[in-house]
Design a protein around this motif. Structure first.
Motif, PDB file in Angstrom:
ATOM      1  N   ALA A  67       0.804  -1.037   0.010  1.00  0.00           N
ATOM      2  CA  ALA A  67       0.085  -0.062   0.054  1.00  0.00           C
ATOM      3  C   ALA A  67       0.873   1.247  -0.035  1.00  0.00           C
ATOM      4  N   PHE A  68       2.242   1.072   0.025  1.00  0.00           N
ATOM      5  CA  PHE A  68       3.023   2.369   0.186  1.00  0.00           C
ATOM      6  C   PHE A  68       3.155   3.063  -1.121  1.00  0.00           C
ATOM      7  N   ARG A  69       2.952   4.405  -1.254  1.00  0.00           N
ATOM      8  CA  ARG A  69       2.717   5.090  -2.387  1.00  0.00           C
ATOM      9  C   ARG A  69       4.207   6.303  -2.421  1.00  0.00           C
ATOM     10  N   GLY A  70       5.015   6.201  -1.529  1.00  0.00           N
ATOM     11  CA  GLY A  70       6.047   7.038  -1.282  1.00  0.00           C
ATOM     12  C   GLY A  70       7.025   6.943  -2.108  1.00  0.00           C
ATOM     13  N   ASN A  71       8.379   7.570  -2.217  1.00  0.00           N
ATOM     14  CA  ASN A  71       9.436   7.363  -2.895  1.00  0.00           C
ATOM     15  C   ASN A  71      10.494   6.661  -2.358  1.00  0.00           C
ATOM     16  N   ALA A  72      10.474   6.342  -0.953  1.00  0.00           N
ATOM     17  CA  ALA A  72      11.524   5.523  -0.389  1.00  0.00           C
ATOM     18  C   ALA A  72      11.385   4.794   0.720  1.00  0.00           C
ATOM     19  N   LEU A  73      11.828   3.613   0.814  1.00  0.00           N
ATOM     20  CA  LEU A  73      11.449   2.604   1.936  1.00  0.00           C
ATOM     21  C   LEU A  73      12.753   2.292   2.471  1.00  0.00           C
ATOM     22  N   LEU A  74      12.987   2.222   3.834  1.00  0.00           N
ATOM     23  CA  LEU A  74      14.290   1.720   4.463  1.00  0.00           C
ATOM     24  C   LEU A  74      13.729   0.484   5.375  1.00  0.00           C
ATOM     25  N   LEU A  75      14.313  -0.690   4.802  1.00  0.00           N
ATOM     26  CA  LEU A  75      14.107  -1.885   5.803  1.00  0.00           C
ATOM     27  C   LEU A  75      15.543  -2.133   6.498  1.00  0.00           C
ATOM     28  N   THR A  76      15.353  -2.404   7.883  1.00  0.00           N
ATOM     29  CA  THR A  76      16.272  -2.727   8.746  1.00  0.00           C
ATOM     30  C   THR A  76      16.247  -4.113   9.285  1.00  0.00           C
ATOM     31  N   GLY A  77      17.072  -4.808   9.818  1.00  0.00           N
ATOM     32  CA  GLY A  77      17.158  -5.891  10.551  1.00  0.00           C
ATOM     33  C   GLY A  77      18.661  -6.792  10.622  1.00  0.00           C
ATOM     34  N   PRO A  78      18.699  -7.811  11.193  1.00  0.00           N
ATOM     35  CA  PRO A  78      19.811  -8.370  11.117  1.00  0.00           C
ATOM     36  C   PRO A  78      20.381  -8.839   9.787  1.00  0.00           C
ATOM     37  N   ALA A  79      21.579  -9.124   9.774  1.00  0.00           N
ATOM     38  CA  ALA A  79      22.207 -10.064   8.726  1.00  0.00           C
ATOM     39  C   ALA A  79      21.395 -10.995   8.378  1.00  0.00           C
ATOM     40  N   ARG A  80      21.110 -11.568   6.940  1.00  0.00           N
ATOM     41  CA  ARG A  80      20.319 -12.730   6.509  1.00  0.00           C
ATOM     42  C   ARG A  80      18.930 -12.835   7.013  1.00  0.00           C
ATOM     43  N   LEU A 122      18.247  -0.938   2.184  1.00  0.00           N
ATOM     44  CA  LEU A 122      18.502  -2.051   3.169  1.00  0.00           C
ATOM     45  C   LEU A 122      19.645  -1.811   4.254  1.00  0.00           C
ATOM     46  N   ALA A 123      19.431  -1.904   5.390  1.00  0.00           N
ATOM     47  CA  ALA A 123      20.517  -1.972   6.312  1.00  0.00           C
ATOM     48  C   ALA A 123      20.209  -2.704   7.639  1.00  0.00           C
ATOM     49  N   GLU A 124      21.508  -3.196   8.023  1.00  0.00           N
ATOM     50  CA  GLU A 124      21.376  -4.036   9.271  1.00  0.00           C
ATOM     51  C   GLU A 124      21.248  -3.016  10.522  1.00  0.00           C
ATOM     52  N   ASP A 125      22.002  -1.996  10.640  1.00  0.00           N
ATOM     53  CA  ASP A 125      21.919  -0.933  11.666  1.00  0.00           C
ATOM     54  C   ASP A 125      21.386   0.446  11.380  1.00  0.00           C
ATOM     55  N   VAL A 152      12.440  -5.593   9.381  1.00  0.00           N
ATOM     56  CA  VAL A 152      12.245  -7.176   8.994  1.00  0.00           C
ATOM     57  C   VAL A 152      12.771  -7.941  10.116  1.00  0.00           C
ATOM     58  N   THR A 153      11.837  -8.892  10.848  1.00  0.00           N
ATOM     59  CA  THR A 153      12.353  -9.627  11.989  1.00  0.00           C
ATOM     60  C   THR A 153      12.270 -11.088  11.752  1.00  0.00           C
ATOM     61  N   PRO A 154      13.313 -11.843  12.393  1.00  0.00           N
ATOM     62  CA  PRO A 154      13.391 -13.081  12.424  1.00  0.00           C
ATOM     63  C   PRO A 154      12.262 -13.839  12.534  1.00  0.00           C
ATOM     64  N   VAL A 155      11.704 -14.907  12.017  1.00  0.00           N
ATOM     65  CA  VAL A 155      10.646 -15.707  11.655  1.00  0.00           C
ATOM     66  C   VAL A 155      10.662 -16.860  12.842  1.00  0.00           C
ATOM     67  N   SER A 156       9.744 -17.618  13.236  1.00  0.00           N
ATOM     68  CA  SER A 156       9.698 -18.845  13.938  1.00  0.00           C
ATOM     69  C   SER A 156      10.515 -20.097  13.577  1.00  0.00           C
ATOM     70  N   ASP A 157      11.016 -20.776  14.195  1.00  0.00           N
ATOM     71  CA  ASP A 157      11.348 -22.249  13.653  1.00  0.00           C
ATOM     72  C   ASP A 157      10.626 -22.764  12.955  1.00  0.00           C
ATOM     73  N   PRO A 158       9.259 -23.255  13.448  1.00  0.00           N
ATOM     74  CA  PRO A 158       8.450 -23.910  12.559  1.00  0.00           C
ATOM     75  C   PRO A 158       8.199 -23.415  11.225  1.00  0.00           C
ATOM     76  N   ALA A 201      20.038 -21.087  11.581  1.00  0.00           N
ATOM     77  CA  ALA A 201      19.198 -19.885  10.902  1.00  0.00           C
ATOM     78  C   ALA A 201      18.768 -18.977  11.920  1.00  0.00           C
ATOM     79  N   ALA A 202      18.281 -19.352  13.016  1.00  0.00           N
ATOM     80  CA  ALA A 202      17.730 -18.777  14.095  1.00  0.00           C
ATOM     81  C   ALA A 202      16.830 -17.610  13.539  1.00  0.00           C
ATOM     82  N   GLY A 203      15.941 -18.022  12.922  1.00  0.00           N
ATOM     83  CA  GLY A 203      14.683 -17.307  12.231  1.00  0.00           C
ATOM     84  C   GLY A 203      15.109 -16.200  10.944  1.00  0.00           C
ATOM     85  N   ARG A 204      16.295 -16.523  10.403  1.00  0.00           N
ATOM     86  CA  ARG A 204      16.934 -15.619   9.484  1.00  0.00           C
ATOM     87  C   ARG A 204      16.601 -16.437   8.056  1.00  0.00           C
ATOM     88  N   THR A 205      15.582 -15.629   7.372  1.00  0.00           N
ATOM     89  CA  THR A 205      15.243 -16.492   6.106  1.00  0.00           C
ATOM     90  C   THR A 205      16.124 -16.608   5.301  1.00  0.00           C
TER      91      THR A 205
END
Length: 311
Positions: free
Chosen positions: A17-30, A160-163, A180-186, A207-211
């Motif tokens: 639904a985003f209609r802007g010009n820029a998104l910044l997705l942050t989260g751990p590596a991988r 995209l950035a880790e920090d 972007v957060t880790p997901v569950s093991d299942p 993997a510890a939730g890192r897709t």
């Protein structure tokens, strides 16, 4: 391999639904930031019926082009991993040459952001994914800001950035931020099953939730096996340890082996882990300084035997 809608569906509800010009997705590596960014590019160019989370259909011409890695409206910009002489880069940087062809004196980048955006989109919206926004040099960031504020043909930037703290404030202030957060093991296990892969416990635990770890799991499994073999050889004999280190040298992948080694040592006492980690850091620094790989791995094996009490 992973399906971003299956693993990050609620996030895609917002990006669709985003209609802007820029998104910044942050989260751990991988953690899956690049998968999400590609799913965003698919959303904004899809010509078919959307899914439950607003994800792209996966079957229209735009989606098929994206799946084939040949989408005309998508540009991925990332730091160069090697220098112009072919050696590993000691410092990650996205230079001004990635943005403007006239400033790319050594022709490190085949496609440049400014020239890419001058062309009208083939489908709906040109998308520039900047992998590693924290590595943007000041010149490159300033050049991008002008494009972000008034994107040609309504283009979309996905940083995209880790920090978040390492990203230049001028980029942060002009972007909508999502984590972007880790997901569950299942969820990881289901993703592996859907891809026809064995959801083995070691891979899921690593993997510890890192897709992003599951994008290409075979090298990860190989690195985990190498880490186990080296660690087991340390206590057998000095010769065995040196031979295992020599074998690791031939297969060493800086993207995976350091992390899998540390994962293999996770159950060791803290003082053992600390000394082993010091030995691994010394190996990485030696390789980055272009020291003799053979000698560096021999020294590494000796230091590990000492750390594990086998000297």
């Amino acid at each position: 391999m992973t399906n971003a809608a299956d693993l990050h569906g609620p996030l895609l509800e917002q990006t669709g639904a985003f209609r802007g010009n820029a998104l910044l997705l942050t989260g751990p590596a991988r953690v899956g930031k690049l998968d999400v960014a590609r799913a965003v590019a698919a959303q904004h160019n899809c010509q078919g019926a959307r899914g439950m989370y607003g994800e792209a259909c996966g079957t229209c011409p735009s989606c098929r082009a994206l799946a084939a890695g040949a989408h005309p409206d998508l540009l991925l910009v990332e730091p160069r991993a090697t220098t112009s002489t072919g050696k590993a880069a000691r410092r990650k940087l996205i230079p001004i040459g990635a943005v403007l062809s006239g400033r790319d004196k050594t022709r490190e980048y085949e496609t440049h952001v400014f020239e890419f955006l001058e062309v009208r989109p083939t489908f709906n919206r040109r998308v520039v994914i900047v992998q590693g926004a924290e590595y943007l040099g000041p010149e490159a960031a300033n050049a991008l800001l002008k494009l972000v504020e008034e994107p040609p043909h309504g283009a979309l930037f996905v940083f995209l950035a880790e920090d978040l703290r390492a990203v230049l404030p001028t980029i942060v202030s002009r972007s909508a931020r999502l984590t972007v957060t880790p997901v569950s093991d299942p969820a990881l296990e289901r993703a592996l099953l859907r891809a026809g892969q064995d959801p083995d416990a070691e891979l899921v635990a690593f993997a510890a939730g890192r897709t992003g770890v599951l994008t290409d799991p075979d090298p990860v499994r190989g690195a985990l096996q190498d880490a186990r073999e080296l660690t087991n050889a340390l206590g057998e004999s000095l010769l065995g340890a040196l031979e295992a280190a020599e074998a690791l040298e031939k297969r060493f992948d800086p993207a995976w082996h350091p992390e899998t080694l540390r994962f293999t040592w996770r159950d060791q006492p803290p003082h053992v882990r600390a000394r082993a980690d010091t030995a691994l850091t010394a190996l990485q620094e030696a390789l980055e300084a272009y020291a003799s790989p053979s000698l560096s791995f021999q020294v590494f094996a000796l230091a590990l035997r000492d750390a594990f009490g086998h000297a």
